[in-house]
Design a protein around this motif. Sequence first.
Motif, PDB file in Angstrom:
ATOM      1  N   ALA A 420      90.261 -59.130 -64.879  1.00 31.61           N
ATOM      2  CA  ALA A 420      90.655 -58.102 -65.505  1.00 31.61           C
ATOM      3  C   ALA A 420      89.289 -58.127 -66.038  1.00 31.61           C
ATOM      4  O   ALA A 420      89.125 -59.146 -66.736  1.00 31.61           O
ATOM      5  N   SER A 421      88.549 -57.061 -66.456  1.00 30.44           N
ATOM      6  CA  SER A 421      87.455 -56.980 -67.345  1.00 30.44           C
ATOM      7  C   SER A 421      87.302 -55.260 -67.861  1.00 30.44           C
ATOM      8  O   SER A 421      87.974 -54.720 -67.678  1.00 30.44           O
ATOM      9  N   THR A 422      86.535 -55.704 -68.976  1.00 32.08           N
ATOM     10  CA  THR A 422      86.787 -54.233 -68.975  1.00 32.08           C
ATOM     11  C   THR A 422      85.080 -53.902 -69.080  1.00 32.08           C
ATOM     12  O   THR A 422      84.093 -54.733 -69.570  1.00 32.08           O
ATOM     13  N   CYS A 423      84.132 -52.231 -69.093  1.00 31.63           N
ATOM     14  CA  CYS A 423      82.823 -52.704 -68.644  1.00 31.63           C
ATOM     15  C   CYS A 423      82.017 -51.197 -69.202  1.00 31.63           C
ATOM     16  O   CYS A 423      83.170 -50.138 -69.603  1.00 31.63           O
ATOM     17  N   ARG A 424      81.304 -50.609 -70.430  1.00 30.56           N
ATOM     18  CA  ARG A 424      80.679 -49.225 -69.855  1.00 30.56           C
ATOM     19  C   ARG A 424      79.606 -49.022 -69.114  1.00 30.56           C
ATOM     20  O   ARG A 424      79.311 -49.726 -68.552  1.00 30.56           O
ATOM     21  N   ILE A 425      79.460 -47.590 -68.897  1.00 27.66           N
ATOM     22  CA  ILE A 425      78.033 -47.128 -68.391  1.00 27.66           C
ATOM     23  C   ILE A 425      77.268 -47.861 -69.310  1.00 27.66           C
ATOM     24  O   ILE A 425      76.894 -47.429 -70.197  1.00 27.66           O
ATOM     25  N   SER A 426      76.417 -49.070 -68.446  1.00 24.74           N
ATOM     26  CA  SER A 426      75.496 -49.154 -68.845  1.00 24.74           C
ATOM     27  C   SER A 426      74.298 -48.483 -69.329  1.00 24.74           C
ATOM     28  O   SER A 426      73.758 -47.444 -68.729  1.00 24.74           O
ATOM     29  N   GLU A 427      73.487 -48.342 -70.421  1.00 22.28           N
ATOM     30  CA  GLU A 427      72.109 -47.849 -70.966  1.00 22.28           C
ATOM     31  C   GLU A 427      71.113 -48.086 -69.509  1.00 22.28           C
ATOM     32  O   GLU A 427      70.635 -47.172 -69.350  1.00 22.28           O
ATOM     33  N   ASP A 428      71.024 -49.597 -69.621  1.00 25.47           N
ATOM     34  CA  ASP A 428      69.830 -49.867 -68.729  1.00 25.47           C
ATOM     35  C   ASP A 428      69.876 -49.210 -67.401  1.00 25.47           C
ATOM     36  O   ASP A 428      69.206 -48.902 -66.751  1.00 25.47           O
ATOM     37  N   GLN A 429      71.547 -49.398 -66.727  1.00 27.40           N
ATOM     38  CA  GLN A 429      71.250 -48.946 -65.889  1.00 27.40           C
ATOM     39  C   GLN A 429      71.368 -47.206 -65.837  1.00 27.40           C
ATOM     40  O   GLN A 429      70.703 -46.541 -64.461  1.00 27.40           O
ATOM     41  N   LEU A 430      72.073 -46.534 -66.401  1.00 30.38           N
ATOM     42  CA  LEU A 430      71.360 -44.922 -66.636  1.00 30.38           C
ATOM     43  C   LEU A 430      69.927 -44.749 -66.571  1.00 30.38           C
ATOM     44  O   LEU A 430      68.912 -43.684 -65.828  1.00 30.38           O
ATOM     45  N   PHE A 431      69.344 -45.637 -67.344  1.00 30.00           N
ATOM     46  CA  PHE A 431      68.197 -45.496 -67.841  1.00 30.00           C
ATOM     47  C   PHE A 431      67.131 -46.189 -66.285  1.00 30.00           C
ATOM     48  O   PHE A 431      66.516 -44.489 -65.810  1.00 30.00           O
ATOM     49  N   TYR A 432      67.522 -46.918 -65.655  1.00 31.71           N
ATOM     50  CA  TYR A 432      67.168 -46.953 -63.962  1.00 31.71           C
ATOM     51  C   TYR A 432      66.973 -45.647 -63.688  1.00 31.71           C
ATOM     52  O   TYR A 432      66.206 -45.423 -62.443  1.00 31.71           O
ATOM     53  N   LEU A 433      68.328 -45.618 -62.986  1.00 28.94           N
ATOM     54  CA  LEU A 433      68.832 -44.913 -62.072  1.00 28.94           C
ATOM     55  C   LEU A 433      67.832 -42.659 -62.346  1.00 28.94           C
ATOM     56  O   LEU A 433      67.447 -42.052 -62.201  1.00 28.94           O
ATOM     57  N   GLN A 434      67.525 -42.665 -64.317  1.00 27.38           N
ATOM     58  CA  GLN A 434      66.751 -41.542 -64.725  1.00 27.38           C
ATOM     59  C   GLN A 434      65.544 -42.275 -64.157  1.00 27.38           C
ATOM     60  O   GLN A 434      64.529 -40.988 -64.073  1.00 27.38           O
ATOM     61  N   ILE A 438      66.685 -39.497 -60.904  1.00 28.09           N
ATOM     62  CA  ILE A 438      68.125 -38.940 -60.673  1.00 28.09           C
ATOM     63  C   ILE A 438      68.203 -38.064 -61.991  1.00 28.09           C
ATOM     64  O   ILE A 438      68.108 -39.208 -63.438  1.00 28.09           O
ATOM     65  N   GLU A 439      69.097 -37.078 -62.018  1.00 27.98           N
ATOM     66  CA  GLU A 439      69.579 -36.382 -63.101  1.00 27.98           C
ATOM     67  C   GLU A 439      70.529 -37.065 -64.488  1.00 27.98           C
ATOM     68  O   GLU A 439      71.210 -37.901 -62.972  1.00 27.98           O
ATOM     69  N   PHE A 440      70.848 -37.084 -65.234  1.00 27.56           N
ATOM     70  CA  PHE A 440      71.633 -37.714 -65.878  1.00 27.56           C
ATOM     71  C   PHE A 440      73.498 -37.413 -65.589  1.00 27.56           C
ATOM     72  O   PHE A 440      73.568 -38.991 -65.298  1.00 27.56           O
ATOM     73  N   GLU A 441      73.862 -36.423 -65.083  1.00 28.90           N
ATOM     74  CA  GLU A 441      74.956 -36.366 -64.780  1.00 28.90           C
ATOM     75  C   GLU A 441      74.991 -36.978 -63.632  1.00 28.90           C
ATOM     76  O   GLU A 441      75.917 -37.497 -63.404  1.00 28.90           O
ATOM     77  N   GLU A 442      74.513 -36.759 -62.190  1.00 28.87           N
ATOM     78  CA  GLU A 442      74.223 -37.382 -61.613  1.00 28.87           C
ATOM     79  C   GLU A 442      74.741 -38.852 -61.418  1.00 28.87           C
ATOM     80  O   GLU A 442      75.300 -39.791 -60.394  1.00 28.87           O
ATOM     81  N   ALA A 443      73.734 -38.810 -61.989  1.00 24.94           N
ATOM     82  CA  ALA A 443      73.446 -40.670 -63.025  1.00 24.94           C
ATOM     83  C   ALA A 443      74.771 -41.265 -63.005  1.00 24.94           C
ATOM     84  O   ALA A 443      75.701 -42.100 -62.847  1.00 24.94           O
ATOM     85  N   VAL A 444      75.856 -40.370 -64.143  1.00 25.10           N
ATOM     86  CA  VAL A 444      76.621 -41.405 -64.500  1.00 25.10           C
ATOM     87  C   VAL A 444      78.084 -40.948 -63.413  1.00 25.10           C
ATOM     88  O   VAL A 444      78.475 -41.407 -63.384  1.00 25.10           O
ATOM     89  N   SER A 445      77.733 -39.907 -62.719  1.00 26.50           N
ATOM     90  CA  SER A 445      78.843 -39.683 -61.204  1.00 26.50           C
ATOM     91  C   SER A 445      78.478 -40.781 -60.535  1.00 26.50           C
ATOM     92  O   SER A 445      78.852 -40.977 -60.212  1.00 26.50           O
ATOM     93  N   MET A 446      77.371 -41.094 -60.335  1.00 30.52           N
ATOM     94  CA  MET A 446      77.355 -41.654 -59.148  1.00 30.52           C
ATOM     95  C   MET A 446      77.676 -43.265 -60.082  1.00 30.52           C
ATOM     96  O   MET A 446      78.091 -44.008 -58.554  1.00 30.52           O
ATOM     97  N   MET A 447      77.408 -43.744 -60.767  1.00 26.63           N
ATOM     98  CA  MET A 447      77.776 -44.749 -61.158  1.00 26.63           C
ATOM     99  C   MET A 447      80.268 -45.076 -61.697  1.00 26.63           C
ATOM    100  O   MET A 447      80.208 -45.748 -61.000  1.00 26.63           O
ATOM    101  N   VAL A 448      80.429 -44.377 -62.263  1.00 30.18           N
ATOM    102  CA  VAL A 448      81.683 -43.692 -61.681  1.00 30.18           C
ATOM    103  C   VAL A 448      82.498 -43.362 -60.234  1.00 30.18           C
ATOM    104  O   VAL A 448      83.242 -44.689 -60.532  1.00 30.18           O
ATOM    105  N   SER A 449      81.193 -43.078 -59.634  1.00 33.88           N
ATOM    106  CA  SER A 449      82.115 -43.289 -57.835  1.00 33.88           C
ATOM    107  C   SER A 449      81.817 -44.587 -57.632  1.00 33.88           C
ATOM    108  O   SER A 449      82.474 -45.164 -56.880  1.00 33.88           O
ATOM    109  N   GLY A 450      80.994 -45.221 -57.438  1.00 36.30           N
ATOM    110  CA  GLY A 450      80.883 -46.662 -57.756  1.00 36.30           C
ATOM    111  C   GLY A 450      81.584 -47.444 -58.434  1.00 36.30           C
ATOM    112  O   GLY A 450      82.533 -48.618 -57.408  1.00 36.30           O
TER     113      GLY A 450
END
Lengths: 480, 407
Positions: A420-434, A438-450
């Motif tokens: 088991a592991s716990t994580c959060r949406i990392s800001e580095d990854q968000l920053f990279y996508l942005q 890629i729009e912020f919204e879409e980046a989050v949605s991509m990561m959740v879907s991933g």
Amino acid sequence: MVNDNLVDNIVSEPYKYGFVTEIESEKISKGINEDIIRLISSKKNEPEYLLNFRLNAFKKWQAMEEPDWADLGYEAIDYQDIIYYSAPKQQEKITSLDEVDPKLLETFDKLGIPLTEQKRLTNVAVDAVFDSVSIATTFKEQLAEHGVIFCSISEAIKDHSDLIEKYLGSVIPASDNYFAALNSAVFSDGSFVYIPKNVTCPMDLSSYFRINSGDSGQFERTLIIAEEASSVSYLEGCTAPMFDTNTLHAAVVELVALDDASIKYSTVQNWYAGNEQGVGGIFNFVTKRGKCLGKRSKISWSQVETGSAITWKYPSCILIGEESVGEFYSVALTNNLQQADTGTKMIHIGPKTKSTIVSKGISAGKSSNSYRGLVKIGSKAKGARNYSQCDSMLIGDKAAANTFPYIQSQQPNSEVEHEASTCRISEDQLFYLQSRGIEFEEAVSMMVSGFCRDVFNQLPMEFAAEADKLLSLKLEGSVG
Amino acid sequence: MQIIEEISKNRINKSASGSILQKICLDKLQLNPLPNHKSEIWRMANKSKLARFLDYKINHDFYKPNIPYENESQKVIRLIIGDHKKINIKEQEWEIKELDDQKILNLIQHKLLESDSTQNWSALLNHLLTNEKNICGLNIKGRNLPHLEIITNSKNNLFNSRTLIINIEKNTEVEISQINLGDDNSSLSNSSYLYLEEDSQVNHGIVSYGKYKSHLINSLNVFQKKNSVYNLGSLQFKFDFGRLEININQIEGNAKTNIKGMQITQDNEQISTYAKIAFNGPNGFLDQLNKSLARDRSHSVFEGLIVVPRIAQKTDASQLSRNLLLSNYAKIDTKPQLEIIADDVKCMHGATISQLNENELFYMRSRGLTLEQASKLQLRSYYQEIISFLPISKERWDLLALLLKNK
């Protein structure tokens, strides 16, 4: 840091299935007692054995206590303040869909459920349940050609009494737990599926559950039997209108798989979850269990849980047959004040049985999301194998993610693994996508879907797309 | 359950004056004399074994245990709880002093008052039944301290209870090994409290070694302040009923905890480890590994819980439970749990249950080792990781040899 306003905007995304259908319905009086149970049974013209089954369950229910071990907090439910039977008024017998109240058809159209058989392209047979009764079942004739029985459980009680008598309550006995006992006493409708020997069901079967009235609970019962070497894929969807009161939903689902049979059961649960203050929403207390009776049989549960104020649900597999396989793939998302305590039970009894658990929990807002799962290897399960993986994603620092795995083994020649592991949406990854445009919204949605990919891959095509959309709709921007 | 009867009939400590602490415990235990079997931490406990644990006559006297290496060396200070030896040593670099009764009360009172009696049942029972001779309170200060060896033991056909409280001052580094020796047909209740002040480090080893039908409940409470490091190695074997309750509280976060534990069960034994690690501040660190090995008809239990509230951002915690099940009749229950609210954390847990690795066995046998030798070698490597983590010198307690001889 992330824009807070954006978060609020999207978290408050309205629940688009929250409308109420204005339809005349027949309700019985509130409360539960023997007379009410006799009344429900007589309304459905049930045979004697079923009435006894109900009364017996009611007796057991009265002697039981409501379980409190789950990590859930909710106001006590007043079981006498619930209407146990509510049905839209219509003619006694419907021979074709033309006789169904157009308002009802409209409702299901609005929900995107194809009841009119012209929409054949979808190639999914649907059993639509509205409050306490089944409204219509499509593609019955085509299915009958292959010997597949797909109908509401009330019809099955009349037409296939032998099967019902043999299998009803064989996986989940009435005394199994508090909510299963309540369901056994008052269940009103649900779906029945029977796949004969050597038949692969030609199309996906689906049930659609709709709660319409605010003060009646829904207690449906589903029974699926897959005979030797047969296979079926079954989908289940749920929605409810927005009410300020909490509505109780206590369902029971039983699956039986014989030699070489396989059942795939997929759920997209999107009951109304209550508003941001936690007012209203469905209390979802569901008992789902499959029995792999035959050799090499397989039961696979996949679920996307996004709705309900309270979710209490543990789809399980009892692996009895040699080399039988149990699978559980789950995405559970909680937002606002939702609480979910969900997971699975894999009980290995037969030798060389295998099970896989993949659970993804996403908690946002002030919600609480718990995984609770049991893996039990019995002393005769030589060569049994289990792999479990539970990942949690936390969005914001007010949500809780808990993991409670119970692992018990009595067989040395077996392997159990749990991670088991716990994580959060990392800001580095968000920053990279942005930074890649890629729009912020879409980046989050991509990561959740991933994050949920492992589970979505297991869903049937129609559901996977819907689930992906549902998650991004519920979550976009709620990143803190 | 002789002891419970005496508690409910209020016959305990009538003769003795009874300290404030004992009064608190008595009140709480009279409300709930036995732990609630529905609660998670007592659900798995074998009822008849717990009843036997409570079925001996209470003993306050001291019996000298039979232990190797009688003579104290320069590098080791040995303390046997209950034998009245006063310890007040002051050297150039370090100091060990006894704590006075008021200080002891101050240290443990709040812990007992705030928690409920099911969570804390073992400690409540311990404090109620321990008389002042069997309480050992120490204050430790300084660096380059000799190794501290603290021994608790039980006498057969009796119920023995001991309490240990250690306050470790700022910038102190110390190695403590705690040995619980169980006698034939006896019960030992042991409660330990360790307070680690800022920048201190403790390497703690607990070895519980029983005999035929020994019973043990050992509760360990550790409070860590900023920048403290706590390393715990534990080993439990040969107890008919053995139970280690570890409670770690990182009061301000920013502390490090490493735990490596192992339990070995055989015959009809039940040994369990319960570990709760609470992070009450940011930047906490935990690395926990619990191994167990179950043979014959024995039952081995591990339950771990990591609690990360909102304040504990940047926590990095991992918990791993590895189990070897070596017999068809043995049973292993493991339950590593996570409760997380803070979002910027790295938390993991894992659990495995299996038997000896067949590929490795096959390889060793192809190299000419017999099956027995190969299994022994594999077990040795399985033990070694834990044993090497215990701060006990090889000459004094050669545990590995002892363990392998037993198999």
